[in-house]
Scaffold this active site. Structure first.
Site, PDB file in Angstrom:
ATOM      1  N   HIS A   1       0.836  -1.193   0.000  1.00 30.67           N
ATOM      2  CA  HIS A   1       0.000   0.000   0.000  1.00 30.67           C
ATOM      3  C   HIS A   1       0.879   1.254   0.000  1.00 30.67           C
ATOM      4  O   HIS A   1       2.093   1.181   0.180  1.00 30.67           O
ATOM      5  CB  HIS A   1      -0.921   0.020   1.228  1.00 30.67           C
ATOM      6  CG  HIS A   1      -2.079  -0.921   1.111  1.00 30.67           C
ATOM      7  ND1 HIS A   1      -1.961  -2.254   1.384  1.00 30.67           N
ATOM      8  CD2 HIS A   1      -3.373  -0.715   0.746  1.00 30.67           C
ATOM      9  CE1 HIS A   1      -3.136  -2.841   1.204  1.00 30.67           C
ATOM     10  NE2 HIS A   1      -4.001  -1.933   0.808  1.00 30.67           N
TER      11      HIS A   1
ATOM     12  N   LYS B   1      -0.367   4.616   4.742  1.00 24.30           N
ATOM     13  CA  LYS B   1      -1.208   3.649   5.451  1.00 24.30           C
ATOM     14  C   LYS B   1      -0.615   3.356   6.821  1.00 24.30           C
ATOM     15  O   LYS B   1       0.595   3.129   6.950  1.00 24.30           O
ATOM     16  CB  LYS B   1      -1.355   2.355   4.644  1.00 24.30           C
ATOM     17  CG  LYS B   1      -2.379   1.384   5.247  1.00 24.30           C
ATOM     18  CD  LYS B   1      -2.720   0.279   4.263  1.00 24.30           C
ATOM     19  CE  LYS B   1      -3.713  -0.705   4.864  1.00 24.30           C
ATOM     20  NZ  LYS B   1      -4.991  -0.048   5.237  1.00 24.30           N
TER      21      LYS B   1
END
Length: 244
Positions: free
Chosen positions: A132, A136
């Site tokens: 990600h 995140k």
């Protein structure tokens, strides 16, 4: 359907608002950010779509229970206690609680379950990777955690006892039956997930790559519309898509 969006200023909040505006059967009733009056936002709302932080979930559950407002929860990184609180609230409210609202990812969940049933973890070694964007905050991702839970169920293993989160040093030969979990962070990656089944002479890889948050946002709106008229209960996106 009049919907409330929490986390208005976040990346997912903005995407959900755009998805509601693009859906003929939904209308943005209100939006909310941390520090604002949630009770006022819920007045007259027929459903809440929540992509915020676990620290806000307790307050959301309390206010939604008081208002009788159905919930679609896409926030990830909850503690076991918070998961239990969500399940308890679902005894009173209809709640869709999922780590991922993408149709493609939920197909990945389904495929992973059936692949694990066929391949198992005796001959095949199982590894999960996810990547990600750099912003995140939880790891592994909620989607990866769901994949691991599916694998645990199908291979009779435990998340707490049988998952290796990365490897470092002289680890020795790979123990049979263990499941590897590897988290990557960087750039603006929306979300990549792969489940690998590796045996002598062959390897099966199941991969989903998201290039836009709108796939998650549109799925969450779909889940909210699906909740209309549903009795109290804890539902998943698999239920929404008829994959359960």
């Amino acid at each position: 359907m009049n919907l409330t969006v929490t986390g208005r200023s976040g990346r997912m909040g903005q995407s959900v608002i755009a998805a509601i505006e693009a859906e003929a059967n939904a209308e943005l009733h209100s939006s909310h950010d941390k520090g604002e009056d949630l009770v006022a936002a819920l007045q007259g709302s027929e459903g809440v779509i929540d992509f915020t932080l676990p620290s806000l979930t307790d307050d959301l559950l309390e206010k939604a229970l008081a208002a009788g407002t159905p919930l679609v929860i896409g926030t990830t990184g909850h503690s076991d206690e918070q998961r239990a609180a969500i399940a308890k609230a679902a005894e009173t409210l209809p709640i869709v609680f999922a780590s991922n609202y993408s149709v493609g990812v939920n197909t990945l969940f389904w495929l992973t379950r059936h692949a694990a049933r066929i391949l198992g973890n005796e001959t095949f070694d199982i590894e999960v990777t996810e990547m990600h964007h750099r912003h995140k905050v939880d790891a592994p991702s909620g989607t990866a955690r769901t994949l691991l839970e599916i694998l645990n169920e199908e291979t009779n293993t435990s998340y707490n006892n049988d998952i290796d989160h990365g490897r470092v040093g002289e680890t020795g030969p790979r123990p049979q039956g263990r499941i590897g979990m590897h988290t990557l962070r960087g750039g603006d990656v929306v979300g990549d997930h792969t489940v690998m089944f590796a045996a002598d002479g062959e390897r099966v890889e199941l991969t989903h790559k998201a290039s836009s948050r709108m796939t998650f946002a549109s799925g969450a709106v779909r889940a909210a519309l699906w909740l209309q008229g549903k009795p109290a209960g804890l539902y998943s996106m698999q239920d929404v898509l008829g994959l359960s």
